[in-house]
Scaffold this active site. Structure first.
Site, PDB file in Angstrom:
ATOM      1  N   CYS A 113      -8.104  -2.222   7.844  1.00 59.67           N
ATOM      2  CA  CYS A 113      -6.758  -2.226   7.264  1.00 59.67           C
ATOM      3  C   CYS A 113      -6.257  -0.797   7.086  1.00 59.67           C
ATOM      4  CB  CYS A 113      -6.757  -2.961   5.922  1.00 59.67           C
ATOM      5  SG  CYS A 113      -7.015  -4.751   6.079  1.00 59.67           S
ATOM      6  N   ARG A 165     -17.865  -0.967   5.776  1.00 60.09           N
ATOM      7  CA  ARG A 165     -18.952  -1.622   5.052  1.00 60.09           C
ATOM      8  C   ARG A 165     -19.655  -2.648   5.930  1.00 60.09           C
ATOM      9  NH1 ARG A 165     -19.277  -6.376   1.915  1.00 60.09           N
ATOM     10  NH2 ARG A 165     -17.313  -6.912   2.924  1.00 60.09           N
ATOM     11  N   GLU A 181       0.816  -1.210   0.000  1.00 56.50           N
ATOM     12  CA  GLU A 181       0.000   0.000   0.000  1.00 56.50           C
ATOM     13  C   GLU A 181       0.855   1.267   0.000  1.00 56.50           C
ATOM     14  OE1 GLU A 181      -3.083  -0.051  -0.575  1.00 56.50           O
ATOM     15  OE2 GLU A 181      -3.513  -2.182  -0.238  1.00 56.50           O
ATOM     16  N   HIS A 227      -1.177  -5.925   1.659  1.00 55.86           N
ATOM     17  CA  HIS A 227      -2.319  -6.834   1.568  1.00 55.86           C
ATOM     18  C   HIS A 227      -1.895  -8.120   0.869  1.00 55.86           C
ATOM     19  CE1 HIS A 227      -5.478  -3.595   2.320  1.00 55.86           C
ATOM     20  NE2 HIS A 227      -5.905  -4.620   3.032  1.00 55.86           N
TER      21      HIS A 227
END
Lengths: 217, 217, 217, 217
Positions: free
Chosen positions: A143, A90, A80, A166
């Site tokens: 994350c 979510r 990332e 990830h």
């Protein structure tokens, strides 16, 4: 000896295991050059995740912190580039929190860029035959929250480089998910060894006609 | 002892290796129960591929023939249900042949169904944590050609069960192919051991709420 | 005048509409050259689907039969090459039938190839800016069942050319299905007009460096 | 009357057209309630893109600025949440610039969040049957550059709300790109009308069990 702190989440989203921790835990005590690895399991819970990494860091005083999470659906290792100051979950985290469009740190900067050498890492992975790329979003779930929180902590400390990676589903996780990519735990383990090597040796790995990202990612 | 003949292609399409053969070759001499494995590398060439497998089969007199090929882009092990009597090569094979809409065997039946227990195989793979499904097309290139040709041969012999399996790219093959799924050679090896176990023990593996295929595949 | 019979399924799988019929029904009475279009809605039910098309064909005596179905998840128009003699339904059809590995027609050939000019159709679609390719599998659900049954009927009649085309989801169908491709009804309508033009004018459309299929499809 | 400025890029990356501009240009002079639309074509060039939008904004004094770009490969309308202060161009822009890990604005904040009502927009699109979601990355190419630069300008002005939307390929663009999703220009036009309605009427559109993003996007 210097220290690399590598963290992995416990399971979330109904998955029985979290491949991040399955792979990370095997690295505890691993050494390369002047560096040794310390590992830490992290709860998939807002704030508590960041606090857990901070506590581990205060304990082991690392030079580098690499947090590892699962990104089901991605086929590659994705290192990332940036964490944004936004918690927009979510689904609820493992503590039942589901913030919507809230900051990770009130009055924090809008984003933090990883301070790990992300392109060196991707290049080194490619040279070892491991599919990897730079990702421009860690999402807005735990994350991203953890990456933002740890980068914020590292920025305050001043002498720690931090980042987030990830990893895909493990093969066993996609048996009942048709057409989903996965990555074997052996490959994830090789990924972690490669990254430790990059961090401990500080070499610059030349890209070999490699695409870091797709145009709109 | 009884014999399982497993074949893998040599490289094609500009790829330096063919993961099919990389995985298959490690199985030579492997035994399970009353069965031993014989392996054979197959040229990615129309007709010659079929002739090579026939010659190997005449030599080792197998009870089962499993041909293995690469299907770049697929994330799962795909066990093929059917081969069609059609050679329609998008690119030339390694012998320079590029037939367009020609039969594999003139006056042959329009298709052959695999005679291996394809659902038992998929179920057993799932139980071992390996993503797999039944596929309803082996394409119209050398993979389908070989499957058709070998099934035609097996039908003529009468006492051989035959089929075809596609495997994904290896991780090293997708380093320069962003967003492509792959499967580690360790997982492919575990796949082959599982299939040999199914064939040698003849058990019926119960499906566990499993989707064999997606609706339109 | 000569006749082209175009059929579309009623909804299945919990979808409120079937884009196949939404697009097909607008073509009823459409003419091009010496040809007129007759349309027929088809129940998504084993046997009854084939019987419905046969009855319509006995009525309108078509020169061509094009059956249209939905293949959710595919981004392109896919013109099917082949139907196999296998009913293996992942979910029950609208009549509650869920055969497993049964033939469509007992003692029928293992497969039928479409007798429509499938590559001419794909080329003409490309020249009109419509994404399309040849597909090598219509699955093992009612779509494949209908294609097989209609090709079987056409083979018995001798003077009818028959085939099957899959279309993607409509945009409204993927609103709650993240990352699924779709195609506007306007584009499907343009597809049908293009195909009618190809069938009624019999021209050969030259491919323009076009890939009909991917290697393993 | 109040003004909504909508911009679209000229073609880049070898594409003959840019669907963003094809759709945007049709909206020039469109009105809804008290609002009229002004459109502006934008060069796909670092800095010059931002300067072009700024000049148009100084001219028309908009209340809202919506920049539109193409994200080939995405199947949905993606409304961008955030632009990051990073220019890292995978390919040269139309002016030959290819910065690597440089800031968009030296000493600018690390990121800007869109000030358009991005979730209202996604909800309204869903209610009109248009597949859409919030995206957490606009990449690091000219799209992100423009969004960052325009948000920076809007933040300085104080009375302008700004944001960015990516649209998929048009169907004609994927004819020679197998398995790529696309969206018809009619659907993109309906998207723009819907967004203008949201901006001009200020209603809150309730989500209907809708996923804004996938977990790691």
């Amino acid at each position: 000896m210097k220290t690399i702190l590598i963290t992995g989440f416990d399971p979330f989203g109904g998955e029985p295991i979290n491949p991040a921790w399955e792979a990370v835990k095997t690295m505890d005590g691993y050494t390369d050059g002047d560096y040794k690895v310390v590992t830490q399991m992290v709860p998939t819970i807002r704030y508590k995740s960041v606090d857990t990494v901070k506590a581990a860091a205060e304990q082991c005083q690392p030079d580098f912190i690499l947090c590892v999470g699962q990104a089901g659906g991605r086929p590659d290792i994705t290192v990332e580039r940036v964490a944004i100051n936004c918690d927009d979950f979510r689904i609820p985290d493992n503590g039942g929190n589901q913030p919507e469009d809230e900051p990770v740190v009130a009055d924090g900067p809008s984003a933090y860029f990883a301070t790990l050498p992300i392109k060196n890492i991707v290049n080194a992975l490619h040279q070892n035959g491991i599919p990897a790329k730079v990702s421009n979003t860690a999402g807005t779930f735990v994350c991203n929250h953890l990456m933002y929180g740890v980068c914020h902590y590292a920025a305050q400390k001043g002498n720690i480089k931090a980042g987030f990676m990830h990893i895909p589903y493990l093969p066993s996780q996609v048996v009942d998910k048709p057409n989903q990519p996965s990555m074997a735990v052996e490959t994830v383990r090789a990924t972690l060894e490669t990254i430790v090597h990059v961090l401990s040796h500080g070499k610059s790995y030349e890209a070999q006609n490699i695409t870091y990202t797709t145009p709109h990612e």
